[in-house]
Design a protein around this motif. Sequence first.
Motif, short mmCIF file in Angstrom:
data_model
loop_
_atom_site.label_atom_id
_atom_site.label_comp_id
_atom_site.label_asym_id
_atom_site.label_seq_id
_atom_site.Cartn_x
_atom_site.Cartn_y
_atom_site.Cartn_z
N SER A 239 0.83 -1.21 0.00
CA SER A 239 0.00 0.00 0.00
C SER A 239 0.86 1.25 0.00
O SER A 239 1.74 1.42 0.85
N SER A 240 0.58 2.15 -0.95
CA SER A 240 1.33 3.41 -1.04
C SER A 240 0.39 4.53 -1.45
O SER A 240 0.36 4.95 -2.61
N PRO A 241 -0.45 5.04 -0.53
CA PRO A 241 -1.38 6.11 -0.87
C PRO A 241 -0.65 7.37 -1.32
O PRO A 241 0.48 7.63 -0.89
N VAL A 242 -1.31 8.15 -2.15
CA VAL A 242 -0.67 9.34 -2.71
C VAL A 242 -0.49 10.44 -1.68
O VAL A 242 0.32 11.34 -1.87
N ASP A 243 -1.28 10.41 -0.59
CA ASP A 243 -1.16 11.46 0.43
C ASP A 243 -0.33 11.01 1.63
O ASP A 243 -0.40 11.61 2.69
N PHE B 249 -5.99 -18.68 -0.04
CA PHE B 249 -4.65 -18.24 0.31
C PHE B 249 -4.37 -18.69 1.74
O PHE B 249 -5.27 -18.79 2.57
N HIS B 250 -3.11 -18.93 2.01
CA HIS B 250 -2.70 -19.36 3.35
C HIS B 250 -2.13 -18.23 4.19
O HIS B 250 -2.21 -18.27 5.42
N VAL B 251 -1.53 -17.22 3.53
CA VAL B 251 -0.85 -16.13 4.24
C VAL B 251 -1.24 -14.80 3.61
O VAL B 251 -1.31 -14.69 2.38
N PHE B 252 -1.49 -13.81 4.46
CA PHE B 252 -1.68 -12.42 4.02
C PHE B 252 -0.43 -11.64 4.42
O PHE B 252 -0.10 -11.55 5.60
N HIS B 253 0.28 -11.08 3.44
CA HIS B 253 1.55 -10.38 3.66
C HIS B 253 1.35 -8.91 3.30
O HIS B 253 1.18 -8.57 2.13
N PHE B 254 1.37 -8.04 4.31
CA PHE B 254 1.13 -6.61 4.09
C PHE B 254 2.43 -5.83 4.22
O PHE B 254 3.20 -6.02 5.17
N ILE B 255 2.68 -4.94 3.27
CA ILE B 255 3.82 -4.02 3.32
C ILE B 255 3.27 -2.61 3.14
O ILE B 255 2.60 -2.33 2.14
N GLY B 256 3.50 -1.75 4.11
CA GLY B 256 2.97 -0.40 3.99
C GLY B 256 3.10 0.37 5.28
O GLY B 256 3.90 0.04 6.15
N ALA C 144 -4.38 -1.71 -3.46
CA ALA C 144 -4.38 -1.99 -2.02
C ALA C 144 -5.65 -1.43 -1.38
O ALA C 144 -5.61 -0.65 -0.43
N THR C 145 -6.80 -1.85 -1.89
CA THR C 145 -8.09 -1.39 -1.36
C THR C 145 -8.81 -2.55 -0.68
O THR C 145 -8.54 -3.73 -0.95
N LEU C 146 -9.75 -2.22 0.19
CA LEU C 146 -10.54 -3.26 0.84
C LEU C 146 -11.36 -4.06 -0.16
O LEU C 146 -11.42 -5.30 -0.07
N PRO C 147 -12.03 -3.43 -1.15
CA PRO C 147 -12.77 -4.23 -2.14
C PRO C 147 -11.86 -5.18 -2.92
O PRO C 147 -12.25 -6.32 -3.18
N ALA C 148 -10.66 -4.72 -3.28
CA ALA C 148 -9.74 -5.61 -4.00
C ALA C 148 -9.33 -6.78 -3.13
O ALA C 148 -9.21 -7.92 -3.61
N GLN D 199 -6.76 2.24 18.90
CA GLN D 199 -6.49 0.98 18.22
C GLN D 199 -5.52 1.22 17.07
O GLN D 199 -5.42 2.31 16.52
N GLY D 200 -4.80 0.17 16.73
CA GLY D 200 -3.86 0.25 15.62
C GLY D 200 -4.58 0.20 14.29
O GLY D 200 -5.67 -0.38 14.17
N VAL D 201 -3.98 0.80 13.29
CA VAL D 201 -4.57 0.81 11.95
C VAL D 201 -3.49 0.51 10.92
O VAL D 201 -2.31 0.80 11.12
N LEU D 202 -3.90 -0.10 9.82
CA LEU D 202 -3.08 -0.20 8.62
C LEU D 202 -3.57 0.84 7.64
O LEU D 202 -4.78 1.10 7.55
N VAL D 203 -2.66 1.44 6.91
CA VAL D 203 -3.04 2.46 5.93
C VAL D 203 -3.16 1.79 4.56
O VAL D 203 -2.15 1.50 3.92
N LEU D 204 -4.38 1.55 4.14
CA LEU D 204 -4.65 1.01 2.82
C LEU D 204 -4.95 2.16 1.88
O LEU D 204 -4.73 3.34 2.22
N GLU D 205 -5.47 1.87 0.71
CA GLU D 205 -5.80 2.90 -0.27
C GLU D 205 -7.30 2.91 -0.56
O GLU D 205 -7.96 1.88 -0.48
N ARG D 206 -7.80 4.10 -0.89
CA ARG D 206 -9.14 4.21 -1.43
C ARG D 206 -9.05 4.11 -2.95
O ARG D 206 -7.97 4.03 -3.52
#
Length: 826
Positions: free
Chosen positions: A165-169, A216-223, A203-207, A233-240
């Motif tokens: 995930s690499s949002p423009v902002d 899938f067996h593993v979810f690997h997030f980089i961001g 890197a969107t929730l719908p995708a 609470q903790g958050v991950l920064v995904l994209e819209r």
Amino acid sequence: MPQDYVDFDVTIEHAGQGYAVRVGGTTTSAPFTLPFAPTELAAFMVAVGPPRAATRRLVPAAARVTDVKDYGGRLGDALFADDVGAAFRQSLDAARTQGRDVRVRLRLDTVPELEAVPWEYLYSTGLGRFLTLSTRTPVVRLLDALDTPPPVTVQAPLRVLVMISSPVDMPELAVEREQQLLRATTNDLVAAGLLELVVLDRATLPALQRALLDPFHVFHFIGHGGWDRTSEQGVLVLEREDRTSHRVSGSRLGTLLHDARDLQLAVLNACEGARSSGRDAFSGVGQALVRQGLPAVVAMQTEISDRAALVFSHEFYSFLTRGLPIDAAICEVRKAMATSDEASEWGTAVLLRSGGGQPFSFAPSTVPAPSPETRWQSLYDAAQGALASDATLTAVPMLEQLAAERPDYADVTALLERVRPGEAPGTAPEGTRPPPTGPGADPPSPPSPPSPPSGTAAPPARPRRVPLLVAAGAVVVLAAAGGTALWRAQNPSPPTDPPIASSGTTPASGAPSTSASEVAGARTVTLPTTGQPTGALVLPYAVGGDYFSAAGSSQVGPWGDLIDVLRLPNGNRVVTVSQAGTVRMSLTDTGGESLMDLGAFGSRVEANRGTRFAYVDRGDGHLSVRDDEGTEVAALQAVGPEAEVVGFAGSAVFFTNGGSTFRWDTKTSRAAEWRQAEMVVFNDSTRTAVGRSDGGCFAVLKVDTPSQATRNLDCRGLDVQGLTGDGRYAIAWSTPTGPEESQVLLVDTSTGRPAFAVRVPSGSSVVQSGYRTSPVPRTLELSTVTPDGRNRLVGCPTDGTCSILTEPKHTAGDPQAPPPYVISRD
């Protein structure tokens, strides 16, 4: 490859005013005291974090290991004290007689403030080793889950869904580079049919929801990640869909992952340090995922270097696909990282579990594990491809790792010499890499300042503001936070806010650009160097329409030579003076009468928009917050005399020390690293902060709110020196090193673009800056030194031309001369 463990459960809980350690299922307990101050913990995490060329000195590896061992030993001695230690030794002996091993399961449910402690570096002085570097004593963090699914039988390949995930902002993440590194290090496993990587296009929730319809067996997030202090609470920064940032909580993400029946593991790879409010945001997300039924989560406590990521990803998936239990696999990965480059990032990964069962059961496979030669060829080919496309930053960690594993492989030595000119392999600081220059690069930090010459008065620790002596020392001028600055150029780095990407127009080396050419899109005026002064001595300063000046202030007061005046909302003032070679502070009333001696000055003093001010006491190194009557309302001990306050954001005080910026919540008394870098200044009223790095400069907007975001600023290679009182502009300038012209810029913090520029003619230099917001016109005001050595105050209205305001004069023996000025500020 089964591993039979005896579980040794350890719970830390509150006990009166302190803590207690209890051994699960027994009455055995002992008092627990964390053997470190919060700043020590944060400084330790910086030390074991990703190498930075400017912050990692050329220190022998053995010395660094000793430091880590000392930290781990102190933590281990505190955790396994008294009866708890005796119970642990008994558990080890009992397991050994049964031919089994001991797994330490740590529960921190009721003490979230201790989650940020890197327990993965526990060192047992009795065993003489780090627990997590042995499959015989893995350490996991245990959580209760509402629903624990049965293990999934995996028929090769192990399928991994990768989201980058690499949002423009947000600070730009080098998506292609991250993907190339991950693919390069796992290509041998993929080619052998043991692993399959599927990278999401968006890197969107719908995708993500659509992708999880497949097994899938593993979810690997980089961001990026963060801690939402509003919802705690903790958050991950995904994209819209428009590529802007979308902060997604762990519980919301868990809603999708929970229904993916084959998904048993999440790997959360932090590209920013996520420490804030004494909590680890990625751990917070991981906890939510585990509690919603994901059997295991591996979360990085801090950012991880490219080199360490290469080893981690390959070894982790390699050991998993060989059938090792996840606890043992993590231990093997740590060992591989520990022996790879003598660095100490092996403790970065945190393993969160729900129970003792294993998430995967691998079906028997006839597929042989790939040979080391296959991995070396994979790294070499990927590095060659990166070099062919001028992606040096991608190639370097692969070449370094290849050289560490097989130094005589092909022409790897020659390639390293080519991409690191003048640096032969083995002569660079261990674990370092070339200073990053591309988008998303982690900027290096500056070296420590030199000690003052013998016989001179020691300035405040780690000064950002330096007195300017004019006319044989008659006038002392000090920059004001929020609008003026004469602060030493310091580098900020990752954070816990994200690392800052350099703008496309900033020199990669970070060296100031002194060209005075027109700045596109910015009104440009020229600084006058000759002309008549316009009247009384005045350098006005305003915040939020509150305009005033200190014209007529005397430099010499009853307590010493006046340096700075900080006006508080009730009219009292914090006065900083130089007294008998020592810088001290006093609280005075509106008439100048002393109300309180605040002691030796250890940092600049800052005030919020309420009724408080903060500073570091040089005498005992504690950070003090006082109300406008001088009563101490909060204190943080042992921040050290080298620390300095940089500002407020609501109830939080931000201070720097050892190359990092820390956030201290005065309500909860939690202090933690906020950014692995030093900030320049905060503006409490606008929740804006600015900082600088070798890669450029930046602003942090809406500090300490859920909408906090980092904006890259185009400072044209100049050093950001301050922030205007309205938070609208960063002020950037650098002192030229030669006869060339230079510039002063106002850079819009909302757009990141220069809005106003002042040409500084050859031979002149700027020594401090200010910004007048009221009355109009808004004016950039500069204290300058002309080629003939004369000091002038110059006002440059943003809608007019510059003019000289006054010329400071020596007052001794000249009763007709106007008195020196002092910058008074909010």
